[in-house]
Design an enzyme around this catalytic site. Structure first.
Site, short mmCIF file in Angstrom:
data_model
loop_
_atom_site.label_atom_id
_atom_site.label_comp_id
_atom_site.label_asym_id
_atom_site.label_seq_id
_atom_site.Cartn_x
_atom_site.Cartn_y
_atom_site.Cartn_z
CG HIS A 194 -0.36 0.26 2.53
ND1 HIS A 194 -0.04 -0.75 3.41
CD2 HIS A 194 0.00 1.40 3.14
CE1 HIS A 194 0.47 -0.23 4.52
NE2 HIS A 194 0.52 1.08 4.37
CG ASP A 235 0.13 -4.09 2.72
OD1 ASP A 235 0.23 -3.52 1.62
OD2 ASP A 235 0.15 -3.49 3.81
CB SER A 268 3.22 1.75 6.18
OG SER A 268 2.05 1.93 6.93
#
Length: 484
Positions: A133, A163, A236
């Site tokens: 993402h 992911d 992230s």
């Protein structure tokens, strides 16, 4: 005179007290003397607790953590302008303007999108792991190292179900971070994260492992590591490291009601990420194993209903025709307890375990079948790329109807004087309509239901509403249900 006598008396008492304190044996001195005369008792030394050494880990492996910035364009719809620009998009009048007020709208176009994330180098020639993402929709990806060097990165592969994304920068002799074994990481262990929260590069936060093998909604292929490490937007894709400086996870998600960190962070186990990386680099895509079943969690009520001593395993609520599971003899109502000798404690564990098996490989299933334990052998199939998680795991409370059912056994059919499906658990639309455990579903929209597959097909083919004919004790009633 009396006053002077009183003063002299107080002075004398004070002098006496000083004398006793200086030359007499006080109470405290006697107590100490008495204790010294008593037998000596050895006191065990308190255990020494070593504090984690975060500094050395950061100094040694921090240079392998990178800052990732992305740029891309997104298409924008027509937007209102002028006095109507601030109207809530959910307002019915907003839809009116969209349809009939072109004079108040900006024509559709493109808007620049920018984002920040983190990653870490896993090979000296520039292979980097991050989250999918982070780079989704990016036209340009830039990587900055701790020594301030910047590189344009190429996205070699992306796997949305886990992911994970693999990047490549053109450089040599880069610092790397070693990969650890998440199986050796236990709840309560210290861990630390390095990343760029809100763009603050190379920020370090620490905490402990809160739980393992967490299942998150729509993330069935990843048994997440839960921590209380402070993670915020920009973290992230960054590494989660143990006290040896090994990466055990990739920081991916947080649970938050505010949008910021609230003590619940989730990381993708590095073994999952490494498997995805290897497949992306070798084949350009990720293949996953498939059994062809729909499963659900086994709670205490279901365990008692099926004769299990405790709530465990994955309950099979549907077996696809022609699937590997059907060929192996797996049936609706079976509970999968082990896969290749590994216990399946919760249904959420099964999809990731099956997905990790190479298609064409034989897998051994330990199954609870009608009150008995049996072993089946299945040849694992390949999960189609577009099929996604829905093929492997569907929670009953997220279905259109929201019931867990099984066929009546011969004895129950005799007692109920009918055929149908016994409701074991109800949630969602069914529970809202009043369906409860113990009800027997006889028909859907007038069509008899004698198998779980028949129920699924009728519900899948139905429109927004259905009428269920159920039997409750001696009574038969129709229950209208608005499907989810």
């Amino acid at each position: 005179m009396q006053a002077n006598a009183l003063k002299l008396g107080i002075l004398a008492a004070a002098i006496t007290g000083i004398t006793l304190g200086a030359s007499g044996e006080s109470y405290f001195a006697r107590s100490a003397h008495a204790q010294s005369a008593a037998p000596m008792v050895a006191l065990a030394a308190a255990p020494t607790i070593a504090l984690p050494d975060f500094r050395n880990i950061v100094e040694k492996y921090g240079p392998a953590v990178v800052n990732i910035s992305v740029e891309g364009t997104v298409k924008t719809a027509a937007a209102a302008q002028g006095p109507f620009a601030q109207i809530d998009p959910d307002d019915p009048f907003s839809d009116f303007l969209r349809r009939f007020g072109p004079q108040f709208q900006v024509p559709p176009g493109e808007q620049m999108k920018r984002g920040l994330g983190s990653g870490f180098i896993v090979s000296p020639d520039g292979i980097i792991l991050t989250n999918a993402h982070v780079v989704e929709g990016a036209d340009q990806v830039s990587v900055k190292l701790t020594d301030k060097r910047e590189f344009k990165a190429t996205v070699l592969g992306v796997d949305k179900p886990t992911d994970i994304a693999v990047l490549k920068i053109e450089a040599k002799d880069l610092p790397t971070v070693p990969l650890g074994d998440p199986a050796q990481t236990q709840v309560g262990d210290w861990v630390l994260a390095i990343g760029s929260p809100f763009g603050f590069e190379n920020s370090v936060t620490a905490g402990i492992v809160s739980a393992k093998s967490r299942s998150l909604p729509d993330e069935g292929y990843v048994p997440f590591i839960q921590t209380d490490v402070a993670i915020n937007p920009g973290n992230s894709g960054g590494p989660l490291l143990n006290m040896k400086g090994e990466v055990v996870g990739i920081n991916s998600q947080i649970f938050s009601r505010s949008g910021g960190y609230q003590g619940l962070s989730f990381a993708i186990p590095i073994n999952v990420a490494a498997q995805v990386k290897d497949q992306l680099l070798k084949h350009g895509k990720v293949t996953r194993g498939r059994l062809g079943v729909v499963i659900q969690e086994v709670n205490q009520a279901l365990a008692e209903s099926f004769g299990l001593d405790r709530a465990q395993g994955a309950l099979v609520s549907r077996v696809e025709e022609g699937s590997p599971a059907a060929a192996a003899g797996l049936e609706v109502g079976d509970v999968i307890l082990k896969l290749n000798g590994q216990p399946v404690s919760a249904s959420a564990e099964l999809p990731a375990k099956v997905a990790a098996i190479s298609p064409g490989t034989k897998a051994r299933l330990d199954v609870w079948h009608k009150g008995e334990l049996r072993t089946l052998e299945a040849t694992v199939g390949e999960l189609p790329q577009a099929q996604g998680l829905a093929d492997s795991k569907v929670s009953p409370d997220k279905g259109r109807l929201g019931v867990a059912v099984r066929p009546l056994d011969p004895k129950e059919q005799q007692e109920a004087e009918t055929q149908g499906l016994l409701v074991l658990d109800a949630s969602g639309p069914a529970a809202h309509a009043g369906i409860r455990a113990g009800d027997v579903i006889l028909s859907v929209n007038g069509k008899p239901v004698v198998s779980v597959d028949a129920l699924h097909k009728l519900i899948d083919a139905a429109s927004k509403h259905v009428a269920l004919l159920i039997q409750r004790n001696e009574a038969r009633i129709f229950v209208p249900i608005e499907l989810g």
